[in-house]
Structures are given as C-alpha cells and as structure tokens.
Design a protein around this motif. Sequence first.
Motif, PDB file in Angstrom:
ATOM      1  N   GLN A 210       0.274   9.943  13.484  1.00  0.00           N
ATOM      2  CA  GLN A 210      -0.611  11.023  13.938  1.00  0.00           C
ATOM      3  C   GLN A 210      -0.367  11.333  15.416  1.00  0.00           C
ATOM      4  N   LEU A 211      -0.248  10.267  16.211  1.00  0.00           N
ATOM      5  CA  LEU A 211       0.010  10.449  17.641  1.00  0.00           C
ATOM      6  C   LEU A 211       1.341  11.160  17.848  1.00  0.00           C
ATOM      7  N   ALA A 212       2.353  10.771  17.072  1.00  0.00           N
ATOM      8  CA  ALA A 212       3.685  11.363  17.222  1.00  0.00           C
ATOM      9  C   ALA A 212       3.671  12.843  16.854  1.00  0.00           C
ATOM     10  N   VAL A 213       2.880  13.219  15.835  1.00  0.00           N
ATOM     11  CA  VAL A 213       2.770  14.633  15.474  1.00  0.00           C
ATOM     12  C   VAL A 213       2.097  15.409  16.607  1.00  0.00           C
TER      13      VAL A 213
ATOM     14  N   ILE B  73       0.856  -1.195   0.000  1.00  0.00           N
ATOM     15  CA  ILE B  73       0.000   0.000   0.000  1.00  0.00           C
ATOM     16  C   ILE B  73       0.885   1.235   0.000  1.00  0.00           C
ATOM     17  N   HIS B  74       0.572   2.176  -0.881  1.00  0.00           N
ATOM     18  CA  HIS B  74       1.303   3.438  -0.919  1.00  0.00           C
ATOM     19  C   HIS B  74       0.332   4.564  -0.602  1.00  0.00           C
ATOM     20  N   THR B  75       0.592   5.297   0.471  1.00  0.00           N
ATOM     21  CA  THR B  75      -0.296   6.413   0.817  1.00  0.00           C
ATOM     22  C   THR B  75       0.480   7.732   0.810  1.00  0.00           C
ATOM     23  N   HIS B  76      -0.284   8.816   0.654  1.00  0.00           N
ATOM     24  CA  HIS B  76       0.233  10.177   0.805  1.00  0.00           C
ATOM     25  C   HIS B  76      -0.218  10.760   2.145  1.00  0.00           C
ATOM     26  N   SER B  77      -0.455   9.907   3.111  1.00  0.00           N
ATOM     27  CA  SER B  77      -0.948  10.381   4.414  1.00  0.00           C
ATOM     28  C   SER B  77      -0.180  11.615   4.893  1.00  0.00           C
ATOM     29  N   GLN B  78      -0.931  12.634   5.310  1.00  0.00           N
ATOM     30  CA  GLN B  78      -0.298  13.858   5.796  1.00  0.00           C
ATOM     31  C   GLN B  78       0.507  13.616   7.061  1.00  0.00           C
TER      32      GLN B  78
ATOM     33  N   GLN C 250      -1.141  -3.082   9.276  1.00  0.00           N
ATOM     34  CA  GLN C 250       0.125  -2.406   9.578  1.00  0.00           C
ATOM     35  C   GLN C 250       0.105  -0.970   9.103  1.00  0.00           C
ATOM     36  N   CYS C 251      -0.528  -0.740   7.965  1.00  0.00           N
ATOM     37  CA  CYS C 251      -0.633   0.626   7.443  1.00  0.00           C
ATOM     38  C   CYS C 251      -1.462   1.498   8.400  1.00  0.00           C
ATOM     39  N   GLU C 252      -2.549   0.937   8.904  1.00  0.00           N
ATOM     40  CA  GLU C 252      -3.377   1.667   9.874  1.00  0.00           C
ATOM     41  C   GLU C 252      -2.620   1.938  11.172  1.00  0.00           C
ATOM     42  N   SER C 253      -1.922   0.902  11.663  1.00  0.00           N
ATOM     43  CA  SER C 253      -1.201   1.078  12.925  1.00  0.00           C
ATOM     44  C   SER C 253      -0.120   2.149  12.778  1.00  0.00           C
ATOM     45  N   LEU C 254       0.606   2.118  11.662  1.00  0.00           N
ATOM     46  CA  LEU C 254       1.657   3.121  11.456  1.00  0.00           C
ATOM     47  C   LEU C 254       1.053   4.520  11.345  1.00  0.00           C
ATOM     48  N   ASP C 255      -0.047   4.646  10.623  1.00  0.00           N
ATOM     49  CA  ASP C 255      -0.642   5.968  10.471  1.00  0.00           C
ATOM     50  C   ASP C 255      -1.125   6.508  11.818  1.00  0.00           C
ATOM     51  N   TYR C 256      -1.692   5.612  12.622  1.00  0.00           N
ATOM     52  CA  TYR C 256      -2.102   5.967  13.995  1.00  0.00           C
ATOM     53  C   TYR C 256      -0.894   6.473  14.774  1.00  0.00           C
ATOM     54  N   ILE C 257       0.238   5.759  14.672  1.00  0.00           N
ATOM     55  CA  ILE C 257       1.445   6.137  15.419  1.00  0.00           C
ATOM     56  C   ILE C 257       1.993   7.468  14.903  1.00  0.00           C
TER      57      ILE C 257
END
Lengths: 232, 232, 232, 232
Positions: free
Chosen positions: B219-222, B108-113, B210-217
């Motif tokens: 966002q939390l880190a930001v 999966i390739h995302t451009h997640s902000q 894994q993509c969801e977990s990373l994006d969650y992490i």
Amino acid sequence: MVADASKDNEALVMSSDPDHPANLICELCRNFYRLGWVTGTGGGTSIKHNDHIYIAPSGVQKELMKPADMFVMDFPTRSYLRKPPVHKPSQCTPLFLAAFDRGAGCCIHTHSQWAVLITLLVERDFGKEACFEIQHLEQIKGIGKGRGKVGNLGYFDKLRIPIIENTAQEEDLTESLEKAMERYPDTYAVLVRRHGIYVWGDSVHKAKAQCESLDYIFQLAVEMKKLDLPWL
Amino acid sequence: MVADASKDNEALVMSSDPDHPANLICELCRNFYRLGWVTGTGGGTSIKHNDHIYIAPSGVQKELMKPADMFVMDFPTRSYLRKPPVHKPSQCTPLFLAAFDRGAGCCIHTHSQWAVLITLLVERDFGKEACFEIQHLEQIKGIGKGRGKVGNLGYFDKLRIPIIENTAQEEDLTESLEKAMERYPDTYAVLVRRHGIYVWGDSVHKAKAQCESLDYIFQLAVEMKKLDLPWL
Amino acid sequence: MVADASKDNEALVMSSDPDHPANLICELCRNFYRLGWVTGTGGGTSIKHNDHIYIAPSGVQKELMKPADMFVMDFPTRSYLRKPPVHKPSQCTPLFLAAFDRGAGCCIHTHSQWAVLITLLVERDFGKEACFEIQHLEQIKGIGKGRGKVGNLGYFDKLRIPIIENTAQEEDLTESLEKAMERYPDTYAVLVRRHGIYVWGDSVHKAKAQCESLDYIFQLAVEMKKLDLPWL
Amino acid sequence: MVADASKDNEALVMSSDPDHPANLICELCRNFYRLGWVTGTGGGTSIKHNDHIYIAPSGVQKELMKPADMFVMDFPTRSYLRKPPVHKPSQCTPLFLAAFDRGAGCCIHTHSQWAVLITLLVERDFGKEACFEIQHLEQIKGIGKGRGKVGNLGYFDKLRIPIIENTAQEEDLTESLEKAMERYPDTYAVLVRRHGIYVWGDSVHKAKAQCESLDYIFQLAVEMKKLDLPWL
C-alpha cells in the motif's frame, strides 16, 4: 522494596479497573490496529503510572495482547519489576523513557503510513533534523503548546514536527530523538524517516488525542500534496 | 489409522480451544474480510497442525465460515480425512501444500488490491519471474530472513518478492510457484500477477504478521508511486 | 389466500432463523453500510423467497433496519402482503422486480463511490448503453457466466457491465434497465451513471458475492486509472 | 421551574431509552469516530428535544462519551440546566444554537477530511461566502429542499454549500455562519474553510443522513478532482 522480576508479579497487571494501565494498553492497541498504526506487530505503547512504566512487549500481535503480556519497569531504578519470560522487551523502551524523562505520562509509537509518507515528502536537512511544517488547519488546535505551557496551539500557529533519520536498530534512535526533543522543546512528537512517529502527552488521553490529531493532519497533508495544494 | 473422509469426522474440527486450527482459520478470515483480502469468496487460508492440514473451502463467504466447513487432509498421504459434502475443496490446495513442503505452518492467499496493483506496476521479465524490490522501510523488519535462518530482515536489507504470471486455473500456478520458491529460497511470499499473493510462515502468528507487513509495504509503495517517490 | 396488507402480518417478517429473508436483509445492510454502499439512506436490498418478495423501505437508515420495517410483496400478483404504515415503499421496487423476472433470488442496489466513478470514466455512447470493460483480473472469476449457464467467468474472459443513463425518478430507470438486461442477457449487473449499480444473483449468497467482486474490480480500476494502467 | 445547574440533575441524561438524546449523542459519536469525523476530540453533536438542548462537551474523546458527560441547556433562556463540573462547554454551542433558532432538531459538526479538502479546492470569494457547487449525482437527493419546503433536492438540482472563512476562536464563527444561513436560506450545511462542516436537520435522523450524504459527495468530488472529472 522492589519486586523481583523473576517472579510473575501478576498483581502488577491484573485489575478489573478498565483504566488500569495494563488494561488501557490492550484497549488502545486494539484501536490502533484498526487504524493501521501497529500492523504486523509494529509500533508500541507505554504508560507511566506513578513510578511504574507499563510497556507492550516486542514482536507480538498488538490487537491480541492481554494484560499478562505487559512488562513493568521501576522508573527511578530502570529495573524490571515484571518480565514475562515468553516475550522480549520492546526495543522502543529507551525512547519511551526519553519521553517520560520529559514529563510524559504516555508515549505511543506508530508505523502509520501517513507519517511515513510525510517523512518521504520532506527533504533531508544535513547537519540537523528535517522538519514538517503546516499551518491554517483547525486540527492543529488538537496539539498542546508544549511542556509546562497552558493550553493548545491556536489556528494561526505553525505546527512543526521534527524528523530524525532512521537507524538499523530502534534503540539507536534514542540519541537523535533526545537531540530533537532538546531543539524542539515544545514538541510532543518526533517523526522517524521511513519508519513512523513517536507521540507523547501528559496523560493517556492527551497522548492518544495528539496522536490522532497528528495522523489526521498527515493524511490531509498527503492528500493536499496529491491535489497540488500547498502546506504553508 | 487414517480417518474415513466419507464420514463427518466432526471431532477433527470441533474444539472449544480458540487456538485450534479450525477455529483460527474462521477468526483469521473474519479479520481478512475486514482488511479487503478475501472479498467476494476470494482468497483462502490453510494451517498445518502436526500431520493435519486444515483448509478453508472454495467459493464460500470467508467471513461467515464455521469450523464445520473445514477440509482436513492427512499431510503424509495427501488424502482427505474430512470433506464436507456441501463444499468444494480449495483450488489453492496444491499451492498451500507447496508451502508446507518447505516447512511452513500456515499459508495465506489474499486478493489484496495493493498486491494486485504492485504486480501491475512491475514489468514482466520474460524467461524468469519478475520481482518487486523495495528498501529502507522499517516495516521490512517484519519479514523473516528465510527458512532455517534466525531473525528478520534488517532496515538496510532489500525486500524482494517474486511475481509469477497468472494462469486460467489456480492449481496450474503450482509449478511456477514452486520454481519461484526455488529461485528465491529465502522468500516467504510469491505475488501472482493480476491476482494476489501467497504468504506463508513457520507459524500462524508469523504468516499473519508477514502478510500484514507485506500488505502495508505494498500500500505504501502504491502511494509512493502516486507521489513520484522512488522505491529504491 | 393472499394476506391483507392493511394488517400488520408480523408473522411474515418475524423469525428466529438468521437466514429468514427479513433477518438477512437487515444483516446485509449493516454490512453494506460499513462498506459505504448505503450511505445516508441510499441504496437498497430485496430478496425473493418462493413467491414472496422482501424489500427494505425507502429513506431509512439502512444500518438500523429491523425485520418489522420490511415490505413484503406477493410476486405473482405484485400486491403488497405487508406495508408498514410508517414507511414508504422503495422506489427501486420495479427494478428489483425486473431482476426477479429474470430468475434472480436477490437484488442489491448500492451507491458505491467506486461504481459511480467508473460510470464517470466511461464515455456515453449515444443510441445505446455505454459499457465498462476490463479483463485479466482474477476477481472476474467471482462473476457468473450468465443466467442458465453453469459456472463463472474465466480469467481470460472479458467482463462487460452495461451503463444506463440516470433519470430524475428512480422508477423511471426500469425501461432502460430492462433494455440493458436484454442486450446483455448474461450480465448480473447494470451500472447507472452518476448513481450506482444494481447487482443480482440466483441466491442471496451469489448476489452478495458478485456485488463484492464487482466493487473490488471497480475500486481497482479507479486506482489503475490514477496510476495510468490500462483496463484492457 | 428551571433546574439548578450547580446540581448534578442526573435525571436529565439518564434513561434506558436508546432514543433519549443523551444516549443518541453517545451512539452517534461512536459512529462518527469510526467515520473519521471526530478524530482527536474534534467535532461535536447537539440535539434539541422540546426545550432542552443536549450538547457533547469540549475536548473529550467523542467515541468514549457517556450520558453523564452531557451538558443540557434550557433553549428559551439559554441557561444551563446541567453542567458537568469536570468538563468545559463546547465552543460550538452558539453555532448549534444558530441552527436550532432556524428550526433544526439536531446539529452535527465534523472535521471530515473530505469537507476540509473541498474548502481548499474552492477559491475564496472576497466580500461574500465562497460556495461549493456540484450537480448530477444521485446522492444529492439525500439533501432536503430547505426549511419549510417539502421533500428533497432532485437529481437535476444543483447542490450549493456555502463556505465561510475560519476564525481563531470557534465561537467567533457564529456571525459569519448566521450570515451564510441568511444568504442561503435553503441550505442545511455550512462548510468552514480549513476546518470542517456544520450540518443540521429537522430531526436526528435527517441531520445524520444529510451529513452522511454530504460527506459522500465531498469524497466523490475529491476523487473526481484527482481524476480530472468536472463537478459541473
């Protein structure tokens, strides 16, 4: 006669009633996914219906669960009546049972980012639980006064949610969760540092509404912190 | 016998099974659009099913894709079995293949902000990849230990995601992506500075989770950065 | 023969084809409502199909619009072919026409909060338009090079979106919008200070994708500002 | 002849017309839930249709309401025509009636976090209501000029929304709400500190659109505060 968990026991989870626990857990988790509470297979939900405990399995995509995925446990004997062989039981099970032992009808575990941020903003208090405290928010009225007490907190009541430290294994949280429940006998929720929250209620409706009210309060409290507005 | 890509080969992508790769990619991308991961035709998804690689086309509205839009490639020969003439193949194709070469079943390739912001918050390390590091978050347990290893990271493990520098053309990322995969053989993701992230997994389920977990992490880190809370 | 706008001319807007402009505008606006772009009857959308201009009416709930709500104008004569008597024509009409005069096939006007915040973060430049500038973001590739030019901006190209000052009446923006279009002949968008943005494209697909890419960039740029990360 | 509230009087709330007040309240609240306005059974909505007041009950999950859950009151006599025995009447009822006494056709009460944050950012003004003031935002045009006045505020008009102090019981807000309505005769909304907002309008459409426009403005104003951008 207790059902044999090695059998499928489909009848325990198949119902056309949308309020059947197996259907409700699926519907709740679809909603919780949209709210960001069960991202990436995290979190979980359990409902107690008479002597049956319905539990979402471990490690599945919570928004895609079907009634056939549910575990069912006999509450008095703690033996499984239904154990879908393709799934692993939830590591949250002993924590859900701790809530049911205290009269809960439903227990929700979320990884809400607002809950996690709150646990990072409240300092550790060595020797006992840390505690998130806030007051003077109308939404506090969404939280019950405590087990066996009639009605909800008032606008001038202080909301206090204990925070326990995280452990390597989720089931190892049980002891400190139970201690927090004893020291805060009126609480309907326990935060877990760097992890999330357990919220319960007398019924599915109350557990969900309390979980939503708390998450609202946590998000508001984080925004207040960004804007230098005090919690107390 | 290899199919002739100049033919429509509709049979490769038409199925009433919701778990058929061509249907799954469409369903995943509708969800990713709601999550803000594939805004404005950005991002992409690819699934490997036996020797067939299914790939979303370039430059289309990802939330509106239909199975007939899919490209299908023969993995051993890298030749197209299906090439919808109205579409261009995805520039991500060689990057997806790099993940499949290392045993992935979905990439999966995302451009997640949130992913992009993380790459802006971690300084460049000249000579080698930069690396995002965080620890002590329950959601880290959502990430596998690494290829060929059993189970997921633990709560006390440090999560490390390499960050490569962006290039003018997406396909020119391949070399540095592969280098990062070699230097971080256990990683299931590579961040691309000012661009987004590539996440893969042994199966569609695992890549998505894994993509969801990373994006969650991320966002939390930001949010942690905004609140002056340290990552380590 | 030009239709008589005093008649209902239902045939101009009734079609079972989901890609008919009257259906597309309704579908787009439902999506834009979810994105927060047309909150509280704000914003608007117009599509040019051959010599017909389809325009969403003024002051209606954009997420609830039906094809029968659409205005239709004859482009060469600027006369209405259809004027639903219960609605007022959109004040954006002359601005949409300015985009169509420059070859656009669709023009979208949003009140996106990210767009408004960007206009507040870029200082006024007396005598000419202010300009939002950013570079080195992959999503910039989502924006076309300019009218009559082939392909999209590259990763190393600087994105420049002019900002015009707001006026009391929306239609009074037309002159400064047209001036901005002349000074920035390659732009596909003009920001309006304290108001929102106009984005257009050769086709509905391109206008929507460019609008999404710009909104993504604006949101990212606002978050970068909060985290003290420079735009250039 | 006035209906007997001890009877079910189902005919008052059962209709196949989607614009029937009992259907509209359910549809609005599903939307408000998604917007975060009625989290955890908070908030409420009431519609006046001729001499009938339709009111959502207290303490229910607002996104799951059905027409049969509605209370119906006779406006001239303030007596209930329908009182579902499983529900409690909304504590907001006297506040909704205050809006209907001033000509409103619909009144919405939300616990929007943006509204609450605004009340925390505006200091208390002892002796009279505090007041949120902002100007030079296009979205201000989404708010009406005031009861009996034609048209909406203009871009150069200052938006002023009074803020009253919260009380232990929601119904005790009535007196200060009415005072604020008298001191600000043109307002269509009153903020309640640490609680939320009451917004009304001549019709359901106008109340909803004004509520959305205000919430947009509050969110923007909070973001402006984070970015050190002044409101005036």
